[in-house]
Write a protein that holds these residues in place. Structure first.
Motif, PDB file in Angstrom:
ATOM      1  N   TRP A  46       0.816  -1.246   0.126  1.00  0.00           N
ATOM      2  CA  TRP A  46      -0.036   0.102   0.104  1.00  0.00           C
ATOM      3  C   TRP A  46       0.900   1.253   0.026  1.00  0.00           C
ATOM      4  N   ILE A  47       1.856   1.267   0.971  1.00  0.00           N
ATOM      5  CA  ILE A  47       2.675   2.409   1.158  1.00  0.00           C
ATOM      6  C   ILE A  47       3.423   2.705  -0.280  1.00  0.00           C
ATOM      7  N   ARG A  48       4.288   1.861  -0.806  1.00  0.00           N
ATOM      8  CA  ARG A  48       5.159   1.856  -1.863  1.00  0.00           C
ATOM      9  C   ARG A  48       4.073   2.403  -3.065  1.00  0.00           C
ATOM     10  N   GLU A  49       3.342   1.641  -3.196  1.00  0.00           N
ATOM     11  CA  GLU A  49       2.468   1.974  -4.463  1.00  0.00           C
ATOM     12  C   GLU A  49       1.730   3.383  -4.253  1.00  0.00           C
ATOM     13  N   ARG A  50       1.388   3.640  -3.126  1.00  0.00           N
ATOM     14  CA  ARG A  50       0.771   5.172  -2.870  1.00  0.00           C
ATOM     15  C   ARG A  50       1.812   6.242  -2.969  1.00  0.00           C
ATOM     16  N   LEU A  51       3.208   5.815  -2.442  1.00  0.00           N
ATOM     17  CA  LEU A  51       4.273   6.763  -2.628  1.00  0.00           C
ATOM     18  C   LEU A  51       4.615   7.175  -3.902  1.00  0.00           C
ATOM     19  N   PHE A  52       4.504   6.142  -5.046  1.00  0.00           N
ATOM     20  CA  PHE A  52       5.161   6.419  -6.214  1.00  0.00           C
ATOM     21  C   PHE A  52       3.802   6.813  -7.123  1.00  0.00           C
ATOM     22  N   LEU A  54       1.991   9.396  -5.836  1.00  0.00           N
ATOM     23  CA  LEU A  54       2.143  10.717  -5.585  1.00  0.00           C
ATOM     24  C   LEU A  54       3.135  11.393  -6.081  1.00  0.00           C
ATOM     25  N   SER A  55       4.288  10.621  -6.210  1.00  0.00           N
ATOM     26  CA  SER A  55       5.445  11.145  -6.906  1.00  0.00           C
ATOM     27  C   SER A  55       5.282  11.552  -8.414  1.00  0.00           C
ATOM     28  N   GLU A  56       4.400  10.962  -8.994  1.00  0.00           N
ATOM     29  CA  GLU A  56       4.080  11.351 -10.247  1.00  0.00           C
ATOM     30  C   GLU A  56       3.247  12.265 -10.628  1.00  0.00           C
ATOM     31  N   LEU A  57       2.423  12.732  -9.378  1.00  0.00           N
ATOM     32  CA  LEU A  57       1.596  13.923  -9.371  1.00  0.00           C
ATOM     33  C   LEU A  57       2.226  15.401  -8.737  1.00  0.00           C
ATOM     34  N   PHE A  58       2.908  15.005  -7.784  1.00  0.00           N
ATOM     35  CA  PHE A  58       3.608  16.152  -7.256  1.00  0.00           C
ATOM     36  C   PHE A  58       4.934  16.380  -7.823  1.00  0.00           C
ATOM     37  N   ALA A  59       5.642  17.569  -7.556  1.00  0.00           N
ATOM     38  CA  ALA A  59       6.790  18.152  -8.061  1.00  0.00           C
ATOM     39  C   ALA A  59       7.651  17.668  -7.020  1.00  0.00           C
ATOM     40  N   LEU A  60       7.962  16.355  -6.634  1.00  0.00           N
ATOM     41  CA  LEU A  60       8.768  15.754  -5.677  1.00  0.00           C
ATOM     42  C   LEU A  60       9.283  14.561  -6.234  1.00  0.00           C
ATOM     43  N   ASP A  61      10.647  14.360  -6.128  1.00  0.00           N
ATOM     44  CA  ASP A  61      11.300  13.024  -6.400  1.00  0.00           C
ATOM     45  C   ASP A  61      11.542  12.238  -5.281  1.00  0.00           C
ATOM     46  N   ALA A  64      15.078   8.182  -1.702  1.00  0.00           N
ATOM     47  CA  ALA A  64      15.408   7.060  -0.927  1.00  0.00           C
ATOM     48  C   ALA A  64      14.141   6.725   0.009  1.00  0.00           C
ATOM     49  N   TYR A  65      13.767   5.411   0.036  1.00  0.00           N
ATOM     50  CA  TYR A  65      12.709   4.981   1.023  1.00  0.00           C
ATOM     51  C   TYR A  65      12.769   3.905   1.717  1.00  0.00           C
ATOM     52  N   PHE A 139       2.318  16.514   0.389  1.00  0.00           N
ATOM     53  CA  PHE A 139       2.533  15.097   0.016  1.00  0.00           C
ATOM     54  C   PHE A 139       2.526  14.320   1.102  1.00  0.00           C
ATOM     55  N   MET A 140       3.145  14.290   2.203  1.00  0.00           N
ATOM     56  CA  MET A 140       2.885  13.416   3.258  1.00  0.00           C
ATOM     57  C   MET A 140       1.428  13.498   3.797  1.00  0.00           C
ATOM     58  N   ARG A 141       0.580  14.454   3.808  1.00  0.00           N
ATOM     59  CA  ARG A 141      -0.776  14.319   3.945  1.00  0.00           C
ATOM     60  C   ARG A 141      -1.556  13.323   2.992  1.00  0.00           C
ATOM     61  N   CYS A 142      -1.339  13.451   1.799  1.00  0.00           N
ATOM     62  CA  CYS A 142      -1.940  12.401   0.780  1.00  0.00           C
ATOM     63  C   CYS A 142      -1.566  11.060   1.163  1.00  0.00           C
ATOM     64  N   LEU A 143      -0.087  10.936   1.420  1.00  0.00           N
ATOM     65  CA  LEU A 143       0.379   9.728   1.537  1.00  0.00           C
ATOM     66  C   LEU A 143      -0.177   9.053   2.842  1.00  0.00           C
ATOM     67  N   ASN A 144      -0.167   9.739   4.033  1.00  0.00           N
ATOM     68  CA  ASN A 144      -0.585   9.225   5.333  1.00  0.00           C
ATOM     69  C   ASN A 144      -2.044   9.214   5.467  1.00  0.00           C
ATOM     70  N   GLU A 145      -2.930  10.106   4.701  1.00  0.00           N
ATOM     71  CA  GLU A 145      -4.446   9.808   4.931  1.00  0.00           C
ATOM     72  C   GLU A 145      -4.836   8.660   4.073  1.00  0.00           C
ATOM     73  N   GLU A 146      -4.244   8.417   2.996  1.00  0.00           N
ATOM     74  CA  GLU A 146      -4.634   7.069   2.470  1.00  0.00           C
ATOM     75  C   GLU A 146      -4.384   5.881   3.208  1.00  0.00           C
TER      76      GLU A 146
END
Length: 326
Positions: A46-52, A54-61, A64-65, A139-146
Protein backbone atom coordinates in the motif's frame (compact mmCIF):
# COMPACT_ATOMS: atom_id res chain seq x y z
CA UNK A 1 9.29 24.93 21.58
CA UNK A 2 9.18 22.87 18.35
CA UNK A 3 9.21 24.86 15.12
CA UNK A 4 6.18 24.66 12.80
CA UNK A 5 6.81 22.66 9.62
CA UNK A 6 6.82 25.77 7.41
CA UNK A 7 9.68 27.18 9.51
CA UNK A 8 11.83 24.13 8.72
CA UNK A 9 11.52 24.18 4.93
CA UNK A 10 13.63 26.62 2.92
CA UNK A 11 13.96 25.69 -0.73
CA UNK A 12 16.56 28.45 -1.07
CA UNK A 13 18.71 26.51 1.41
CA UNK A 14 18.11 22.96 0.13
CA UNK A 15 15.63 20.94 -1.98
CA UNK A 16 16.35 17.72 0.00
CA UNK A 17 14.32 16.61 3.04
CA UNK A 18 14.27 13.53 5.26
CA UNK A 19 10.74 12.58 6.40
CA UNK A 20 9.82 9.96 8.97
CA UNK A 21 6.23 8.80 9.53
CA UNK A 22 5.47 6.76 12.64
CA UNK A 23 2.32 5.21 14.04
CA UNK A 24 1.09 6.79 17.27
CA UNK A 25 1.04 4.76 20.49
CA UNK A 26 3.60 2.37 18.89
CA UNK A 27 0.80 0.79 16.89
CA UNK A 28 1.80 -1.95 14.47
CA UNK A 29 1.56 -1.04 10.79
CA UNK A 30 3.36 -3.61 8.61
CA UNK A 31 4.80 -7.10 8.87
CA UNK A 32 3.78 -9.69 11.44
CA UNK A 33 2.64 -8.60 14.88
CA UNK A 34 4.15 -11.08 17.33
CA UNK A 35 1.64 -10.06 20.02
CA UNK A 36 -1.59 -10.55 18.09
CA UNK A 37 -0.32 -12.98 15.47
CA UNK A 38 -1.84 -10.86 12.68
CA UNK A 39 0.15 -10.36 9.50
CA UNK A 40 0.07 -6.91 7.91
CA UNK A 41 2.78 -7.42 5.31
CA UNK A 42 0.38 -6.35 2.55
CA UNK A 43 0.44 -2.79 3.89
CA UNK A 44 4.01 -2.34 2.70
CA UNK A 45 2.67 -2.61 -0.83
CA UNK A 46 0.00 0.00 0.00
CA UNK A 47 2.66 2.48 1.10
CA UNK A 48 5.05 1.87 -1.79
CA UNK A 49 2.30 1.96 -4.40
CA UNK A 50 0.82 5.18 -2.99
CA UNK A 51 4.29 6.74 -2.63
CA UNK A 52 5.05 6.40 -6.33
CA UNK A 53 1.53 7.34 -7.40
CA UNK A 54 1.98 10.64 -5.57
CA UNK A 55 5.50 11.21 -6.90
CA UNK A 56 4.01 11.18 -10.41
CA UNK A 57 1.56 13.94 -9.45
CA UNK A 58 3.65 16.13 -7.13
CA UNK A 59 6.78 18.06 -8.04
CA UNK A 60 8.72 15.83 -5.66
CA UNK A 61 11.21 13.07 -6.45
CA UNK A 62 11.85 10.02 -4.27
CA UNK A 63 15.57 9.74 -3.46
CA UNK A 64 15.33 6.94 -0.89
CA UNK A 65 12.71 5.01 1.05
CA UNK A 66 12.55 2.24 3.64
CA UNK A 67 9.30 0.76 4.94
CA UNK A 68 9.57 -0.95 8.32
CA UNK A 69 7.05 -2.39 10.80
CA UNK A 70 5.64 0.72 12.50
CA UNK A 71 7.26 3.56 10.53
CA UNK A 72 8.82 4.47 7.21
CA UNK A 73 11.58 6.80 6.03
CA UNK A 74 11.70 8.95 2.90
CA UNK A 75 14.30 11.25 1.41
CA UNK A 76 12.49 13.63 -0.94
CA UNK A 77 13.71 16.18 -3.49
CA UNK A 78 11.47 19.20 -4.14
CA UNK A 79 11.57 20.20 -7.84
CA UNK A 80 10.12 23.70 -7.72
CA UNK A 81 11.27 24.47 -11.27
CA UNK A 82 9.17 21.58 -12.59
CA UNK A 83 6.08 22.92 -10.80
CA UNK A 84 6.66 26.41 -12.20
CA UNK A 85 6.84 24.93 -15.69
CA UNK A 86 3.33 23.44 -15.55
CA UNK A 87 0.58 25.34 -17.35
CA UNK A 88 -2.83 25.79 -15.74
CA UNK A 89 -4.30 22.72 -17.44
CA UNK A 90 -1.45 20.54 -16.14
CA UNK A 91 -1.87 21.84 -12.58
CA UNK A 92 -5.61 21.19 -12.61
CA UNK A 93 -5.15 17.72 -14.10
CA UNK A 94 -2.73 16.76 -11.33
CA UNK A 95 -4.85 18.27 -8.54
CA UNK A 96 -8.06 16.69 -9.80
CA UNK A 97 -6.35 13.30 -9.67
CA UNK A 98 -6.16 13.82 -5.90
CA UNK A 99 -9.10 16.09 -5.02
CA UNK A 100 -12.39 17.07 -6.62
CA UNK A 101 -11.49 20.74 -7.14
CA UNK A 102 -14.52 22.95 -7.73
CA UNK A 103 -17.11 23.54 -10.42
CA UNK A 104 -15.11 26.22 -12.24
CA UNK A 105 -11.88 24.23 -12.37
CA UNK A 106 -13.74 21.12 -13.53
CA UNK A 107 -15.44 23.14 -16.27
CA UNK A 108 -12.07 24.55 -17.35
CA UNK A 109 -10.59 21.05 -17.58
CA UNK A 110 -13.57 19.89 -19.66
CA UNK A 111 -12.78 22.70 -22.12
CA UNK A 112 -15.96 24.72 -21.50
CA UNK A 113 -15.99 28.46 -22.23
CA UNK A 114 -15.56 30.62 -19.10
CA UNK A 115 -16.06 34.33 -18.55
CA UNK A 116 -12.95 36.48 -17.87
CA UNK A 117 -13.85 36.78 -14.19
CA UNK A 118 -14.26 33.01 -13.96
CA UNK A 119 -10.87 32.49 -15.63
CA UNK A 120 -9.25 34.73 -13.02
CA UNK A 121 -10.78 32.58 -10.28
CA UNK A 122 -9.44 29.44 -11.98
CA UNK A 123 -6.00 31.03 -12.22
CA UNK A 124 -6.05 31.85 -8.49
CA UNK A 125 -6.89 28.26 -7.58
CA UNK A 126 -4.27 26.92 -10.01
CA UNK A 127 -1.52 28.97 -8.35
CA UNK A 128 -2.61 27.82 -4.89
CA UNK A 129 -2.64 24.19 -5.99
CA UNK A 130 0.67 24.57 -7.83
CA UNK A 131 2.31 25.57 -4.54
CA UNK A 132 0.69 22.66 -2.71
CA UNK A 133 1.90 20.18 -5.34
CA UNK A 134 5.46 21.25 -4.47
CA UNK A 135 4.85 21.08 -0.72
CA UNK A 136 6.21 18.26 1.46
CA UNK A 137 3.43 18.61 4.04
CA UNK A 138 0.74 18.15 1.39
CA UNK A 139 2.63 15.19 -0.07
CA UNK A 140 2.85 13.50 3.34
CA UNK A 141 -0.77 14.35 4.08
CA UNK A 142 -1.91 12.61 0.89
CA UNK A 143 0.31 9.63 1.62
CA UNK A 144 -0.58 9.20 5.29
CA UNK A 145 -4.30 9.87 4.95
CA UNK A 146 -4.69 7.18 2.31
CA UNK A 147 -2.75 4.61 4.36
CA UNK A 148 -4.52 5.57 7.60
CA UNK A 149 -7.93 5.30 5.93
CA UNK A 150 -7.18 1.77 4.73
CA UNK A 151 -5.51 0.74 7.99
CA UNK A 152 -8.40 2.17 10.02
CA UNK A 153 -10.66 -0.38 8.41
CA UNK A 154 -8.48 -3.06 10.01
CA UNK A 155 -7.23 -1.73 13.34
CA UNK A 156 -7.75 2.02 13.75
CA UNK A 157 -4.07 2.87 13.23
CA UNK A 158 -3.01 6.51 12.78
CA UNK A 159 0.35 8.24 12.40
CA UNK A 160 2.44 11.42 12.39
CA UNK A 161 5.55 12.62 10.59
CA UNK A 162 8.59 14.82 11.10
CA UNK A 163 11.08 16.23 8.61
CA UNK A 164 14.74 17.26 8.53
CA UNK A 165 16.22 19.63 5.93
CA UNK A 166 19.45 18.23 4.41
CA UNK A 167 21.58 21.28 3.72
CA UNK A 168 24.64 19.83 1.95
CA UNK A 169 26.20 16.73 0.41
CA UNK A 170 27.50 15.38 3.71
CA UNK A 171 24.07 15.47 5.31
CA UNK A 172 22.45 14.06 2.17
CA UNK A 173 24.88 11.12 1.88
CA UNK A 174 24.57 10.27 5.58
CA UNK A 175 20.78 10.42 5.51
CA UNK A 176 20.49 8.31 2.34
CA UNK A 177 22.65 5.61 3.91
CA UNK A 178 20.76 5.87 7.20
CA UNK A 179 17.44 5.31 5.43
CA UNK A 180 18.66 2.53 3.14
CA UNK A 181 20.26 0.62 6.03
CA UNK A 182 17.28 0.80 8.39
CA UNK A 183 16.20 -2.84 7.77
CA UNK A 184 19.79 -4.07 8.29
CA UNK A 185 20.07 -2.15 11.55
CA UNK A 186 16.66 -3.48 12.64
CA UNK A 187 17.84 -7.04 11.82
CA UNK A 188 15.11 -7.44 9.23
CA UNK A 189 17.71 -8.22 6.53
CA UNK A 190 21.36 -9.23 6.41
CA UNK A 191 22.39 -7.14 3.41
CA UNK A 192 21.15 -3.95 1.72
CA UNK A 193 20.23 -5.78 -1.49
CA UNK A 194 18.13 -8.23 0.55
CA UNK A 195 16.22 -5.41 2.28
CA UNK A 196 12.68 -5.60 0.92
CA UNK A 197 10.72 -2.39 0.38
CA UNK A 198 13.79 -0.16 0.17
CA UNK A 199 15.20 2.06 -2.53
CA UNK A 200 18.67 0.51 -2.22
CA UNK A 201 17.25 -2.89 -3.17
CA UNK A 202 15.72 -1.38 -6.32
CA UNK A 203 18.94 0.43 -7.21
CA UNK A 204 21.15 -2.61 -6.59
CA UNK A 205 18.89 -4.87 -8.68
CA UNK A 206 18.99 -2.42 -11.60
CA UNK A 207 22.77 -1.98 -11.29
CA UNK A 208 23.45 -5.70 -11.52
CA UNK A 209 21.50 -5.87 -14.79
CA UNK A 210 23.08 -2.78 -16.37
CA UNK A 211 26.18 -2.59 -18.52
CA UNK A 212 26.70 1.04 -17.45
CA UNK A 213 25.00 1.35 -14.04
CA UNK A 214 26.02 4.99 -13.50
CA UNK A 215 24.11 6.19 -16.55
CA UNK A 216 20.66 7.58 -15.80
CA UNK A 217 18.72 5.32 -18.25
CA UNK A 218 20.10 2.26 -16.42
CA UNK A 219 18.72 3.38 -13.05
CA UNK A 220 15.16 2.89 -11.71
CA UNK A 221 12.95 5.44 -13.48
CA UNK A 222 10.75 6.12 -10.45
CA UNK A 223 13.67 7.09 -8.20
CA UNK A 224 15.71 10.29 -8.52
CA UNK A 225 18.85 9.08 -10.33
CA UNK A 226 22.43 9.41 -9.19
CA UNK A 227 23.82 11.99 -11.61
CA UNK A 228 27.51 11.69 -10.70
CA UNK A 229 29.89 14.00 -8.91
CA UNK A 230 29.11 17.75 -9.08
CA UNK A 231 30.12 19.46 -12.31
CA UNK A 232 29.01 22.21 -14.69
CA UNK A 233 26.44 21.91 -16.06
CA UNK A 234 25.03 19.58 -13.40
CA UNK A 235 22.10 17.44 -14.58
CA UNK A 236 19.16 16.80 -12.28
CA UNK A 237 19.93 14.05 -9.82
CA UNK A 238 21.81 13.11 -6.67
CA UNK A 239 25.37 14.51 -6.66
CA UNK A 240 27.16 11.15 -6.41
CA UNK A 241 28.00 8.20 -8.65
CA UNK A 242 25.65 5.25 -8.08
CA UNK A 243 28.47 2.71 -7.84
CA UNK A 244 30.28 4.87 -5.28
CA UNK A 245 27.11 5.13 -3.23
CA UNK A 246 26.46 1.38 -3.34
CA UNK A 247 30.05 0.78 -2.21
CA UNK A 248 29.45 3.21 0.63
CA UNK A 249 26.23 1.47 1.72
CA UNK A 250 27.93 -1.94 1.58
CA UNK A 251 30.86 -0.64 3.65
CA UNK A 252 28.52 0.98 6.17
CA UNK A 253 26.26 -2.06 6.37
CA UNK A 254 29.18 -4.31 7.23
CA UNK A 255 30.36 -1.81 9.80
CA UNK A 256 26.97 -1.78 11.51
CA UNK A 257 26.05 -5.43 11.08
CA UNK A 258 29.32 -6.82 12.43
CA UNK A 259 29.31 -4.53 15.44
CA UNK A 260 32.75 -3.12 14.60
CA UNK A 261 31.91 0.55 14.64
CA UNK A 262 35.39 1.43 15.90
CA UNK A 263 37.35 -0.84 13.55
CA UNK A 264 37.64 1.16 10.34
CA UNK A 265 39.18 -0.67 7.35
CA UNK A 266 42.12 1.02 5.65
CA UNK A 267 40.33 1.03 2.30
CA UNK A 268 37.49 3.55 2.45
CA UNK A 269 34.88 4.23 -0.26
CA UNK A 270 35.97 7.19 -2.39
CA UNK A 271 32.76 9.05 -1.56
CA UNK A 272 33.86 9.42 2.09
CA UNK A 273 37.18 10.82 0.97
CA UNK A 274 35.59 13.30 -1.44
CA UNK A 275 33.18 14.56 1.22
CA UNK A 276 35.96 14.62 3.83
CA UNK A 277 33.87 12.74 6.39
CA UNK A 278 35.66 11.17 9.33
CA UNK A 279 34.89 7.43 9.03
CA UNK A 280 34.59 7.08 12.81
CA UNK A 281 31.91 9.78 12.82
CA UNK A 282 30.29 8.14 9.79
CA UNK A 283 29.37 5.05 11.81
CA UNK A 284 27.50 7.21 14.30
CA UNK A 285 25.84 9.35 11.62
CA UNK A 286 24.38 6.37 9.81
CA UNK A 287 22.94 4.74 12.94
CA UNK A 288 21.77 7.78 14.91
CA UNK A 289 20.92 10.33 12.21
CA UNK A 290 17.63 11.42 13.78
CA UNK A 291 18.88 11.78 17.35
CA UNK A 292 21.62 14.45 17.38
CA UNK A 293 20.12 16.87 14.87
CA UNK A 294 17.18 19.24 14.95
CA UNK A 295 15.13 20.03 11.84
CA UNK A 296 18.15 21.32 9.86
CA UNK A 297 21.21 19.18 9.13
CA UNK A 298 24.47 20.28 7.50
CA UNK A 299 27.89 21.77 8.03
CA UNK A 300 27.95 24.64 10.52
CA UNK A 301 28.25 27.43 7.95
CA UNK A 302 25.35 26.00 5.92
CA UNK A 303 23.27 25.66 9.08
CA UNK A 304 23.92 29.30 10.05
CA UNK A 305 22.97 30.50 6.57
CA UNK A 306 19.73 28.48 6.55
CA UNK A 307 18.76 29.76 10.01
CA UNK A 308 19.29 33.34 8.84
CA UNK A 309 17.07 32.73 5.80
CA UNK A 310 14.36 31.27 8.04
CA UNK A 311 14.59 34.15 10.53
CA UNK A 312 15.83 32.09 13.48
CA UNK A 313 17.29 34.01 16.42
CA UNK A 314 19.45 31.03 17.40
CA UNK A 315 21.12 28.18 15.51
CA UNK A 316 19.63 24.93 16.87
CA UNK A 317 21.76 21.81 16.59
CA UNK A 318 24.97 23.62 15.64
CA UNK A 319 27.01 21.70 18.23
CA UNK A 320 26.13 18.32 16.71
CA UNK A 321 26.71 19.61 13.20
CA UNK A 322 30.15 20.96 14.15
CA UNK A 323 31.10 17.67 15.79
CA UNK A 324 29.72 15.20 13.26
CA UNK A 325 29.82 17.12 9.96
CA UNK A 326 33.00 19.19 10.40
Amino acid sequence: MPKPRKALVSLEATPYYHCVARCVRRAFLCGEDATSGHNFEHRRDWIRERLFQLSELFALDVCAYAILSNHYHLVLHVDREAAQGWNIAEVLHRWHALFSGNELTRRFERGETLLPAELRVVDTFAELWRSRLADISWFMRCLNEEIARKANEEDNCTGRFKSQALLDEKALAACLAYVDLNPVRAQMAQTPEASDFTSVQERAAAATQAEHPNETPSQPARLLPFAGNPREPMPKGLPFRLTDYLDLVDFTGRLIHEGKRGAIPEHLPSILQRLAIDPKQWGYLTTQFESPFKGLVGEAHNLKQACQQLGYRRTPGIGACRTLLA
